[in-house]
Design an enzyme around this catalytic site. Structure first.
Site, PDB file in Angstrom:
ATOM      1  N   THR A   1     -31.302  50.947 129.505  1.00  0.00           N
ATOM      2  CA  THR A   1     -30.404  51.189 129.217  1.00  0.00           C
ATOM      3  C   THR A   1     -28.699  51.089 128.109  1.00  0.00           C
ATOM      4  O   THR A   1     -29.837  50.629 127.209  1.00  0.00           O
ATOM      5  CB  THR A   1     -29.386  50.775 130.435  1.00  0.00           C
TER       6      THR A   1
ATOM      7  N   GLU B   1     -31.252  54.846 135.615  1.00  0.00           N
ATOM      8  CA  GLU B   1     -31.380  54.229 136.576  1.00  0.00           C
ATOM      9  C   GLU B   1     -31.475  55.968 137.677  1.00  0.00           C
ATOM     10  O   GLU B   1     -32.300  55.204 138.854  1.00  0.00           O
ATOM     11  CB  GLU B   1     -30.709  53.519 137.225  1.00  0.00           C
TER      12      GLU B   1
ATOM     13  N   LYS C   1      -6.094  49.904 135.058  1.00  0.00           N
ATOM     14  CA  LYS C   1      -5.469  49.296 135.993  1.00  0.00           C
ATOM     15  C   LYS C   1      -3.865  48.763 135.711  1.00  0.00           C
ATOM     16  O   LYS C   1      -3.334  47.814 135.000  1.00  0.00           O
ATOM     17  CB  LYS C   1      -6.053  47.430 136.254  1.00  0.00           C
TER      18      LYS C   1
ATOM     19  N   TRP D   1      -4.404  52.318 140.565  1.00  0.00           N
ATOM     20  CA  TRP D   1      -5.208  52.505 139.558  1.00  0.00           C
ATOM     21  C   TRP D   1      -4.993  54.306 138.029  1.00  0.00           C
ATOM     22  O   TRP D   1      -4.937  54.759 139.470  1.00  0.00           O
ATOM     23  CB  TRP D   1      -7.235  52.855 139.813  1.00  0.00           C
TER      24      TRP D   1
END
Ligand code: AMP
Length: 543
Positions: free
Chosen positions: A186, A329, A440, A445
């Site tokens: 990754t 992934e 936040k 959010w």
């Protein structure tokens, strides 16, 4: 009762032999500084077999890791098949990782040999002494004649063409579809990269998914140009799809400048060209007066495709961008934003909103969103947010030899993607943010992705990234980092006025800073981490 069907393993050998047998005359074109180099699947297959026997001759272990440090080229495609079809494991190294990360992944994967483009040797050579398992370095000449091979203690340096020329063609055979075919780490910017190992079976099935008409739909008639690097999540499956279908491949080599890419699209009559949004942002300005009418799809992902960008392509070429979502992934293709027949009657603006989503899961993949507070599935109502989780035969079940795996998978075996998303009632995923990138504000959010999308709709904005910066009352508030188009001027007030009415008022960024360029990660995404570091001490104006 069992079925009566034959048990034939799903391996890359089948794709390889098919290209060799049926499409020997089809072309693979590579961009080089000296112009395009052309070969055919027939020649490629012969060289790939010779490369396979060279790996035997070098004594690379039966499942030895064969690393590449290379551009998108026909030679890289030879390695893409010679390694797995001879039982080895291809390990594509990301040439843009930090040096210590390259060292980490080479040693973690226990690579035995590294194939490196001459033009990248300067980057790799200083790291060779840090490699603990590498026995051979094979140099692929791509910088003209007259170069000497470097020397290293304990690592034999060889020349690629000599290696290929010397070998008899290998017989390829892989009996077990569960064998590792390739691996990729990754490109996350925090901590060491994590490894994912693809099997022959997962790659085979993922390749088929690239061929579905309801995804990218690659066919033999296509001319496919993966701009996405071959070290970024298997070039999104396009290199395998080319070989599997016999589609012509155009591999752009080292020059990924907008002009060079448009030259290739025009000259080679490319039909499918795939890359991250930043690539297409650059190419957009090059389209004037060019003939890109051959294009039938521009698959794009890696980060959210701004609606304005997709619409600009629709205006310029008649074709919006085809957004896809996935991860290293997930092989990577997990969802593609095709417009379903029942939704096609919507207004152009609504369709543009739909295409700005990441799309429904492709056949074979299951996606769900899970409320992070309760751990329960969140409803598909277009509003409820949750962590996006994925399951399927080409989704990894763990990381390779990594104790961090536990936190990334649920008890019932789904991959926790780290993306926050909503699902529309029709099952279209809309990525709201990476978990770590949401702003936040006072317990609520704010989606940095949606804010960026709206800011990038401003005609004078070239790029925009939104980050959260500390705020004494709200804990975090959004800061918009904006890159103005060349030759234009823009003020903070103009940006904020533009956003008025487009977003909830409390989402309005507390400040706008103008920067020369949004820093990019090793795979060309906006690097919010770098921006957060840069503006960590930014003092927001008081209201
Ligand atoms: P990588 O492993 O480098 O391909 O990164 C995977 C991550 O890229 C995902 O978890 C997402 O955060 C992001 N990503 C990929 N495709 C998209 C997309 N179409 N829209 C938004 N984010 C995306």
């Amino acid at each position: 009762m069992l079925g009566t069907m034959q048990d034939r393993p799903l391996t890359l050998v089948h794709f390889f032999e098919r290209a060799e047998r049926y499409f020997a005359d089809k072309e693979i074109v590579t961009g080089t500084p000296a112009g395009t180099e052309r070969t055919t699947y027939g020649e490629w297959a012969d060289r790939t077999r010779r490369l396979g026997s060279a790996l035997d001759r070098l004594g690379i272990s039966a499942d030895g890791r064969v690393a590449t440090f290379a551009w998108n080229t026909a030679r890289h495609l030879e390695l893409y098949f010679a390694a797995p079809c001879s039982g080895r494991v291809l390990h594509t190294l990301n040439i843009r990782l930090f040096p210590e990360q390259v060292t980490y992944i080479v040693n973690h994967a226990e690579d035995e040999v590294v194939f490196v483009d001459r033009s990248l040797l300067g980057l790799l050579a200083p790291l060779v002494p840090t490699f603990t398992s590498v026995r051979y370095l094979v140099v692929m000449e791509d910088a003209g004649p007259g170069h000497e091979l470097p020397t290293f203690d304990g690592v034999e340096v060889l020349e690629y063409e000599a290696l290929v020329a010397d070998g008899p063609p290998a017989e390829f055979r892989v009996d077990d579809e569960w064998r590792a075919a390739s691996m990729c780490y990754t490109s996350g910017t925090t901590g060491n990269p994590k490894g994912v190992v693809y099997t022959h079976r997962s790659t085979y099935l993922h390749t088929l998914a690239m061929l579905f008409a309801d995804s990218v739909g690659v066919t033999e008639q296509d001319v496919v140009m993966p701009v996405v690097p071959m070290f970024h999540a298997n070039a999104w499956g396009l290199a395998h799809a080319g070989v599997a279908t016999g589609a012509s491949l155009v591999l752009p080599g080292p020059d990924l400048s907008p002009g060079a890419l448009v030259d290739l699209i025009e000259a080679e009559r490319v039909t499918v060209a795939a890359g991250v949004p930043t690539i297409w942002m650059g190419v957009l300005d090059e389209l004037g007066g060019r003939d890109v009418s051959s294009l039938r799809a521009i698959p794009c992902g890696g980060s959210a495709v701004p609606k304005a960008l997709s619409e600009a392509y629709r205006a310029a070429t008649g074709m919006p961008i085809l957004q896809a979502w996935g991860m290293t992934e997930t092989s990577p293709i997990a969802s593609v934003a095709v417009v379903r027949s029942g939704l096609a009657g919507r207004s152009e603006d609504e369709l543009a909103d739909l295409r700005a989503c990441q799309g429904p899961a492709v056949l074979g993949v299951d996606l769900r969103i899970v409320d992070q507070a309760t751990g329960e599935p969140a409803p598909w109502d277009g509003e409820s947010r949750g962590e996006l989780q994925a399951a399927g035969p080409w989704i990894t079940a763990t990381y390779y030899d990594d104790e961090r795996s536990a936190e990334s998978f649920t008890d019932d075996g789904w991959l926790r993607t780290g993306d926050v998303a909503v699902m529309t009632p029709e099952g279209y995923v809309r990525i709201v943010d990476r978990t770590k990138d949401v702003v936040k504000s006072g317990g609520e959010w704010i989606s940095s992705v949606e804010l960026e999308n709206e800011i990038m709709a401003h005609p004078k904005v070239a790029e925009a990234a939104v980050i959260g910066v500390p705020h004494p009352k709200w804990s975090e508030r959004p800061l918009a980092c904006v890159v103005v188009r060349p030759g234009e001027t823009l003020t903070k007030d103009e940006v904020l006025e533009f956003l008025d009415g487009r977003i909830a008022r409390w989402w309005t960024p507390d400040d706008v800073v103008f920067i020369d360029e949004v820093p990019k990660t090793s795979v060309g995404k906006f690097s919010k981490k770098d921006l957060r570091d840069r503006f960590a001490d930014h003092v927001l104006p008081t209201a």
